[in-house]
Design an enzyme around this catalytic site. Sequence first.
Site, PDB file in Angstrom:
ATOM      1  CB  CYS A   1      -0.946  -0.005   1.192  1.00  0.00           C
ATOM      2  SG  CYS A   1      -1.947  -1.490   1.261  1.00  0.00           S
TER       3      CYS A   1
ATOM      4  CG  HIS B   1      -3.242   3.159   2.041  1.00  0.00           C
ATOM      5  ND1 HIS B   1      -3.913   2.714   0.923  1.00  0.00           N
ATOM      6  CD2 HIS B   1      -3.204   2.108   2.911  1.00  0.00           C
ATOM      7  CE1 HIS B   1      -4.268   1.455   1.107  1.00  0.00           C
ATOM      8  NE2 HIS B   1      -3.854   1.068   2.291  1.00  0.00           N
TER       9      HIS B   1
ATOM     10  CG  ASN C   1      -6.854  -1.072   1.725  1.00  0.00           C
ATOM     11  OD1 ASN C   1      -6.180  -0.756   0.741  1.00  0.00           O
ATOM     12  ND2 ASN C   1      -6.310  -1.462   2.861  1.00  0.00           N
TER      13      ASN C   1
END
Length: 332
Positions: free
Chosen positions: A116, A258, A288
């Site tokens: 990520c 993020h 996500n």
Amino acid sequence: MNNAGAGIAITGCGSAAPKAILTNEHLARIVETSDDWISSRTGMKRRHIANNTESLSKLSAIACQQAISMAGITPTDIDLIILATSTPDDLFGSASNIQALIGANRAVAFDLTAACSGFVFALITATQFIHTGVYRNALVIGADVLSRWVDWNDRNTCVLFGDGAGAVVCQAIPEGDRLLGFSMYSDGSKNGCLNLSYQSQSQPLVADLTTQSGTYQPITMNGKEVYRFAVDKVPEAIGKAMFHANLTSADIDWLLLHQANQRIMDAVAKRLKIPRSKILSNISEYGNTSAASIPLALDEAVRQGRVKPGDTIAASGFGAGLTWSSAIFKWG
Ligand code: UT7
């Protein structure tokens, strides 16, 4: 070709997400969960899930075409393509396939894996090539199709992830540098907190020689540990980048984190004393999306007219590795 000492500007962005939508209500039919639990703990409502025709390369190519068009250049102007992903269509890498799909014939293309944190790592990597004068125009892609690697029986993880792709164009500019500061970190001692790891199985080959014929196992995560790490380390990473840029929290127009959990974004903003209204969030729509989440949120905000040329953005990625990073840049 050599433009050593050049500054960089981020002049275009684009994004793409699969059509199919998986809602919290759908998930409540798959595992023991509820819209209330997912919404209140994460801020997520929906996520987009790729079908078997929506490959990572195809989604990325759409995002790249939009970014190139916004930057006002052509695919053959691109010198460098870096694809940040943990879920390539091909373990040998998918960047070259994207290069071919968009017709960026002159570009060198390669994958970079930092989960990520991948997009911010890739952005910083691309800018080094521009700063040293080696390349003028770079495409930086963040894309992931983590739904391929989710254990749909594990409610701790399956409610979190969605698929998508985002891209930006970075260009050399003769004066000034719109990348104002950055920081990057890794801590492999916490590697076991978040994994999508290969598990080998021994297979006899000849005589006493064995080989392995394993496969990657679905995502596992110690959510609490990763949550604590993010809330602790992300403000530090942004603080370091702000220090290098000679900026304070008051100078930041947008916080672009993020998109792992709305509560993490709120806690980071609070620690940095940045108002919640400056958080760019689209987590409710996409969940996500790993390396894609930052360029996806940026692209949406730019196209909505929220982020304007000259705005100062503090971006930060964090996740498996563990890795974390920050880049502060002026848009446009
Ligand atoms: O992208 C990489 C970076 N990733 C992250 O940054 C993720 C960081 N972690 C998180 O965002 C949060 O830790 C989660 C959203 C993953 C979990 O939230 P939490 O508030 O930390 O919940 P928890 O794991 O402590 O679980 C609390 C309870 C547990 O039940 P008990 O033991 O208290 O009875 C879980 O079993 O909630 C339960 N639970 C669920 N209940 C309903 C866990 N998942 C679910 C679920 N639905 N989907």
